[in-house]
Design a protein around this motif. Sequence first.
Motif, mmCIF file in Angstrom:
data_model
loop_
_atom_site.group_PDB
_atom_site.id
_atom_site.type_symbol
_atom_site.label_atom_id
_atom_site.label_comp_id
_atom_site.label_asym_id
_atom_site.label_seq_id
_atom_site.Cartn_x
_atom_site.Cartn_y
_atom_site.Cartn_z
ATOM 1 N N GLY A 187 -8.166 -4.133 0.260
ATOM 2 C CA GLY A 187 -7.000 -3.175 0.626
ATOM 3 C C GLY A 187 -7.411 -2.436 1.875
ATOM 4 O O GLY A 187 -8.602 -2.399 2.360
ATOM 5 N N PRO A 188 -6.303 -1.887 2.324
ATOM 6 C CA PRO A 188 -6.620 -0.968 3.531
ATOM 7 C C PRO A 188 -7.114 0.481 3.356
ATOM 8 O O PRO A 188 -7.300 1.094 4.613
ATOM 9 C CB PRO A 188 -5.063 -0.726 3.895
ATOM 10 C CG PRO A 188 -4.217 -0.783 2.760
ATOM 11 C CD PRO A 188 -4.827 -1.741 1.751
ATOM 12 N N PHE A 189 -7.352 0.913 2.297
ATOM 13 C CA PHE A 189 -7.842 2.245 2.147
ATOM 14 C C PHE A 189 -8.809 2.415 1.454
ATOM 15 O O PHE A 189 -9.341 1.536 0.490
ATOM 16 C CB PHE A 189 -6.630 3.186 1.357
ATOM 17 C CG PHE A 189 -5.332 3.026 1.940
ATOM 18 C CD1 PHE A 189 -4.365 2.612 1.549
ATOM 19 C CD2 PHE A 189 -5.338 3.770 3.148
ATOM 20 C CE1 PHE A 189 -3.149 2.545 2.089
ATOM 21 C CE2 PHE A 189 -3.886 3.779 3.745
ATOM 22 C CZ PHE A 189 -2.841 3.244 3.259
ATOM 23 N N LEU A 190 -10.139 3.449 1.434
ATOM 24 C CA LEU A 190 -11.160 3.645 0.512
ATOM 25 C C LEU A 190 -10.460 4.000 -0.580
ATOM 26 O O LEU A 190 -9.474 4.554 -1.114
ATOM 27 C CB LEU A 190 -11.903 4.847 1.120
ATOM 28 C CG LEU A 190 -12.319 4.752 2.526
ATOM 29 C CD1 LEU A 190 -13.328 5.917 2.851
ATOM 30 C CD2 LEU A 190 -13.177 3.188 2.653
ATOM 31 N N ALA A 191 -11.343 3.474 -1.821
ATOM 32 C CA ALA A 191 -10.843 3.770 -3.054
ATOM 33 C C ALA A 191 -12.041 4.014 -3.885
ATOM 34 O O ALA A 191 -13.064 3.425 -3.516
ATOM 35 C CB ALA A 191 -10.090 2.462 -3.736
ATOM 36 N N THR A 192 -12.053 4.648 -4.834
ATOM 37 C CA THR A 192 -12.795 5.371 -6.001
ATOM 38 C C THR A 192 -12.982 4.670 -7.355
ATOM 39 O O THR A 192 -13.668 4.991 -8.062
ATOM 40 C CB THR A 192 -12.764 6.892 -5.949
ATOM 41 O OG1 THR A 192 -11.631 7.364 -6.444
ATOM 42 C CG2 THR A 192 -12.933 7.465 -4.603
ATOM 43 N N ASN A 193 -11.779 3.946 -7.437
ATOM 44 C CA ASN A 193 -11.736 3.437 -8.913
ATOM 45 C C ASN A 193 -12.313 1.751 -8.725
ATOM 46 O O ASN A 193 -11.710 1.165 -7.902
ATOM 47 C CB ASN A 193 -10.121 3.493 -9.225
ATOM 48 C CG ASN A 193 -9.174 3.088 -8.647
ATOM 49 O OD1 ASN A 193 -9.345 3.017 -7.369
ATOM 50 N ND2 ASN A 193 -8.472 2.172 -8.959
ATOM 51 N N ALA A 194 -12.805 1.508 -9.978
ATOM 52 C CA ALA A 194 -13.573 0.193 -9.871
ATOM 53 C C ALA A 194 -12.348 -0.904 -9.914
ATOM 54 O O ALA A 194 -12.572 -1.961 -9.102
ATOM 55 C CB ALA A 194 -14.574 0.089 -11.134
#
Length: 123
Positions: free
Chosen positions: A100-107
């Motif tokens: 995906g295009p964005f940093l994410a913090t959920n597994a």
Amino acid sequence: VQLQASGGGLVQAGNSLKLSCTTSGRTFSRYIMGWFRQVLGKERGFVAAISGSGGSTYYTDSVKGRFTISRANAKNTVYLQTNSLKPEDTAVYYCAARSGPFLATNAPAYDYWGQGTQVTVSS
């Protein structure tokens, strides 16, 4: 995409480890990469993430100032430099890749996972 994490070990509190995660494929720079950690019996928790170019990073509060995520796209590798380790950093550390295009913090936002490397910090 296959991910292979390494670099874990047993260290005393205050010491450092550098974790590495090498991936297969030719499109490594297109993936956001993340590091997570898990203690037996607990959910997998976010540690750090880095954008495809390496220009953006994000950390969970408990590791800010101690851990550094970086990547070498020419080597298809992402790193996690862990300094000033504490016993509460003890966990299995996993690297993950997200398209995906964005940093994410959920597994669940991450599409591919490595097998994990154990970090044990003694007091």
